[in-house]
Design a protein around this motif. Structure first.
Motif, short mmCIF file in Angstrom:
data_model
loop_
_atom_site.label_atom_id
_atom_site.label_comp_id
_atom_site.label_asym_id
_atom_site.label_seq_id
_atom_site.Cartn_x
_atom_site.Cartn_y
_atom_site.Cartn_z
N ASP A 39 4.61 6.94 1.96
CA ASP A 39 4.55 5.85 2.92
C ASP A 39 4.42 4.55 2.13
O ASP A 39 3.53 4.43 1.28
CB ASP A 39 3.31 5.97 3.82
CG ASP A 39 3.54 6.88 5.03
OD1 ASP A 39 4.69 7.35 5.21
OD2 ASP A 39 2.57 7.12 5.76
N THR B 36 5.49 -0.56 7.94
CA THR B 36 5.38 0.68 7.17
C THR B 36 6.69 1.46 7.27
O THR B 36 7.35 1.43 8.31
CB THR B 36 4.24 1.56 7.73
OG1 THR B 36 3.02 0.84 7.61
CG2 THR B 36 4.11 2.88 6.97
N GLN C 21 -8.67 -3.60 4.15
CA GLN C 21 -7.83 -2.52 4.67
C GLN C 21 -8.12 -2.25 6.14
O GLN C 21 -7.21 -1.95 6.92
CB GLN C 21 -8.04 -1.25 3.83
CG GLN C 21 -7.55 -1.41 2.39
CD GLN C 21 -7.74 -0.16 1.56
OE1 GLN C 21 -8.32 0.82 2.02
NE2 GLN C 21 -7.24 -0.20 0.33
N TRP D 20 -3.11 4.61 7.35
CA TRP D 20 -3.65 4.61 5.98
C TRP D 20 -4.92 5.45 5.90
O TRP D 20 -5.15 6.19 4.95
CB TRP D 20 -3.94 3.16 5.59
CG TRP D 20 -4.52 2.93 4.24
CD1 TRP D 20 -5.80 2.56 3.95
CD2 TRP D 20 -3.84 3.02 2.97
NE1 TRP D 20 -5.96 2.40 2.61
CE2 TRP D 20 -4.78 2.68 1.97
CE3 TRP D 20 -2.53 3.35 2.58
CZ2 TRP D 20 -4.46 2.66 0.61
CZ3 TRP D 20 -2.22 3.32 1.23
CH2 TRP D 20 -3.18 2.99 0.26
N THR E 233 3.69 0.61 2.80
CA THR E 233 3.28 -0.41 3.78
C THR E 233 3.26 -1.74 3.07
O THR E 233 2.78 -1.83 1.94
CB THR E 233 1.87 -0.10 4.31
OG1 THR E 233 1.92 1.14 5.03
CG2 THR E 233 1.37 -1.21 5.24
N LYS F 280 1.16 5.29 -0.02
CA LYS F 280 0.49 6.59 0.12
C LYS F 280 1.47 7.66 -0.33
O LYS F 280 2.59 7.73 0.16
CB LYS F 280 0.04 6.81 1.56
CG LYS F 280 -0.89 8.02 1.70
CD LYS F 280 -1.34 8.28 3.14
CE LYS F 280 -2.38 7.32 3.64
NZ LYS F 280 -3.67 7.41 2.91
N TYR G 230 0.87 -1.17 0.00
CA TYR G 230 0.00 0.00 0.00
C TYR G 230 0.91 1.22 0.00
O TYR G 230 1.72 1.39 0.91
CB TYR G 230 -0.89 0.01 1.23
CG TYR G 230 -1.85 -1.18 1.28
CD1 TYR G 230 -3.13 -1.08 0.74
CD2 TYR G 230 -1.46 -2.39 1.85
CE1 TYR G 230 -4.00 -2.16 0.77
CE2 TYR G 230 -2.33 -3.47 1.88
CZ TYR G 230 -3.60 -3.35 1.34
OH TYR G 230 -4.47 -4.42 1.37
N LEU H 122 -4.76 -2.60 8.01
CA LEU H 122 -4.05 -1.31 8.03
C LEU H 122 -4.41 -0.43 9.22
O LEU H 122 -4.06 0.75 9.25
CB LEU H 122 -4.33 -0.56 6.71
CG LEU H 122 -3.89 -1.28 5.44
CD1 LEU H 122 -4.27 -0.48 4.20
CD2 LEU H 122 -2.38 -1.55 5.45
N SER I 133 -2.78 5.55 -2.54
CA SER I 133 -3.64 6.63 -2.09
C SER I 133 -2.78 7.88 -2.01
O SER I 133 -1.55 7.80 -2.15
CB SER I 133 -4.27 6.31 -0.73
OG SER I 133 -3.28 6.31 0.28
N GLU J 2 -2.01 11.99 -0.29
CA GLU J 2 -2.13 12.79 0.92
C GLU J 2 -1.75 14.23 0.59
O GLU J 2 -0.70 14.47 -0.01
CB GLU J 2 -1.20 12.24 2.01
CG GLU J 2 -1.42 12.79 3.39
CD GLU J 2 -2.81 12.48 3.97
OE1 GLU J 2 -3.53 11.62 3.43
OE2 GLU J 2 -3.18 13.14 4.95
N PRO K 241 0.25 1.70 9.88
CA PRO K 241 0.27 2.23 8.51
C PRO K 241 -0.30 3.65 8.37
O PRO K 241 0.02 4.35 7.41
CB PRO K 241 -0.60 1.23 7.74
CG PRO K 241 -0.55 -0.03 8.55
CD PRO K 241 -0.49 0.43 9.97
#
Lengths: 226, 321
Positions: free
Chosen positions: B142, B281, B208, B298, B144, B75, B73, B212, B133, B135, B296
């Motif tokens: 990030d 992570t 998730q 997340w 993970t 971010k 995952y 997460l 994803s 941010e 994480p």
């Protein structure tokens, strides 16, 4: 149903196992093994039982302990193997092969995850003088990995890959394992399933019926699921 | 600029950490359950697991022989940049997965679904999965990794608005009872519930939620947080414990994530993240720093945004006076 006084009985056995050792095993006892065991799972059984190929080695002279497992392992450049963690895979999936397997292998102990059905135990394990031990957790991969002292052989590695090959392990203090099927064909898992039935029913009590049912909740394909 | 070699090294390190080291939050959760577990066999299982996690760390070997399906995952901070772009990042992650599988070692679990071809490296068509994803206002990425076991402990169902909370509880129990027997869910687990979205998103959200969010984390909506507590208590009340033995430890924690869904439906998924809850992570900064952690993070406020435009929480607080 738990061992008396909250302390589980613990035994150490040598593989190949002897019939008299198995006779003494009680449901829920903790077992540690020394000796030789070998792995098998769907690729291996399919090849031998499904496709009718001869086993890659004389099984009966090797050991009578078969482990439903594939290790987290790798082959080194010098041809040796690194075995890290080791845990079992769910055994009931191999039910369709178990009758033929006993006839062909002479196994007396199956080690795996989650057991097989009590019906399989009564029909196939008892007549063959075999017991079933389950791994714990799941899974205690690092502890079981510590118990593997040497990889004696790996058969069908190229044909089946690391995860499905037949691994022959020399083990020492290999465990913990729990007796799920004793010589009488009782299943620890099913004893416990029966014991918790009422409490599970109680947890559902008062919850409304679902708006839409689905196949699997009924065997009648003619039934409308609303 | 975040270097592509650094991404590969970090992904490798994450894979090692996830497979070997049990996250602190989950460890503490299981230790607490071991104190109250009612069954002798259940207590034996939990104490064996605690011993196993110690052995894994001491030996630097994977904690479980089924090392799950490694996946990632990512971010991405809106201001962050990776050398070679995200094509280079994906290549680095695939290389790290293959190398770690051989060197740690992990079990090469990934095979072709039909031909069962195994490259012995956990890489193949659509594998490992990498989800993204974003941010706002961040100059980092990030990464993970989660290595979840694959076979049992997860199910999906289309419920309807009229099924209500009862329907959610019934399905939650269905999953725990059916996969809890014989311990196939490898409980006690972090149980994730995905509610709403389209069908595939309800599966994604539930997974998730399980994988997460750390033990102890609550959904920011107080009513959903309360339902998380209620489902956790319900799961621990069915008289079942570790390995499906008579006992009391099924749910270490329950996490619910929601997504707006079709007005006529209420899709739900339930996922059990097992006794080897492998997650790790790392935050990679533009100046080359790398910080490792096990949470994480997340589900940020941005991830759970509700309105048309993104309004940062501080700004929305100010606006509401």
């Amino acid at each position: 149903m738990d061992a008396a006084g909250g302390k589980l009985k613990s035994v150490r056995l040598t593989a190949p196992v002897r019939p008299e050792d198995l006779d003494a095993l009680e449901l829920g006892a903790v077992v540690y093994l020394d000796g030789v065991i070998y792995t098998g799972r769907e690729g291996f059984y399919q090849r031998i039982i499904g496709d009718g190929q001869a086993p890659p080695v004389d099984l009966a002279s090797l050991s009578n302990v078969n482990f439903h497992c594939s290790p987290a392992a790798s082959r080194n450049d010098d041809g040796t193997f690194t075995v890290g963690a080791v845990t079992a895979t769910a055994s009931f999936r191999f039910s369709k092969w178990i009758e033929a397997w006993f006839a062909l292998s002479g196994c007396k102990m199956i080690i795996g995850k989650g057991g097989m059905s009590e019906a399989d135990y009564k029909s196939y394990f008892v007549p063959n003088g075999a017991v079933y031990l389950t791994t714990v957790g799941y899974g205690t991969g690092a502890l079981l990995g510590r118990g593997i002292k040497r990889v004696r052989d790996v058969h069908w590695l190229d044909e089946l890959g690391i995860a499905q090959a037949m691994w022959v392990f020399e083990v020492e203090n290999f465990g913990p394992l729990l007796v799920d099927c004793d010589r009488a064909g009782n299943s620890l898992f099913e004893v416990h399933n029966r014991a918790m039935k009422a409490k599970i029913e109680a947890a559902y009590e008062g919850l409304g019926k679902p708006a839409l049912a689905r196949f699997g909740e009924t065997d009648d394909r003619g039934e409308e699921l609303i | 600029m975040i270097g592509k070699d650094a991404v590969e090294e970090t992904a490798y390190e994450l894979t090692a950490r996830a497979s070997i080291e049990i996250p602190d939050d989950y460890l503490a959760g299981v230790e607490k359950m071991a104190e109250t577990e009612e069954g002798d066999l259940g207590r034996f299982v939990l104490s064996s697991m605690l011993e196993n996690w110690e052995a894994a760390k001491e030996d630097r070997r994977a904690m479980c022989g089924d090392t799950g399906l490694p996946r990632y995952y990512v971010k991405i901070g809106n201001e962050a940049a990776v050398e070679g772009g995200f094509i280079a990042l994906e290549a680095a992650i695939r290389r790290a997965t293959a190398r770690a599988t051989h060197e740690i070692p992990l079990r090469p679990n990934r095979v072709h679904p039909l031909w069962r071809t195994d490259h012995n490296n956990n890489v193949g068509i659509n594998a490992p999965e990498i989800e993204y994803s974003f941010e706002p206002d961040a100059e980092w990425i990030d990464i993970t990794t989660v290595h979840k076991g694959g076979l049992f402990g997860t199910d999906y169902r289309m419920l309807f608005p009229g099924d209500g909370i009862d329907g959610i509880k019934r399905f939650f129990l269905d999953v725990l009872v059916s996969f809890g027997k014989r311990g196939l869910a490898c409980q006690p687990a972090i149980v994730g519930v995905g509610l709403g979205g389209s069908k595939d998103i309800s599966m994604t959200l539930g997974k998730q939620a399980a994988c997460l969010r750390p033990v102890g984390d609550r959904n920011p909506d107080p009513a959903i947080a309360e339902l998380e507590e209620e489902l956790k208590a319900l799961g621990n009340s069915i008289g079942m414990g570790p390995m499906g033995f008579v006992g009391s430890s099924m749910v270490v924690d329950c996490h619910i994530e929601v997504g707006y869904t079709h007005t006529g439906g209420m899709p739900i998924s339930v996922h059990c993240f097992c006794l080897s809850s492998r997650r790790a992570t790392a935050r990679m900064f533009m100046d080359g720093r790398v910080e490792h952690r096990t949470d994480p993070k997340w589900f940020t406020p941005y991830m759970r945004r509700e309105g048309v435009e993104w309004t940062p929480p501080a700004a929305s607080l100010k606006a509401s006076g």
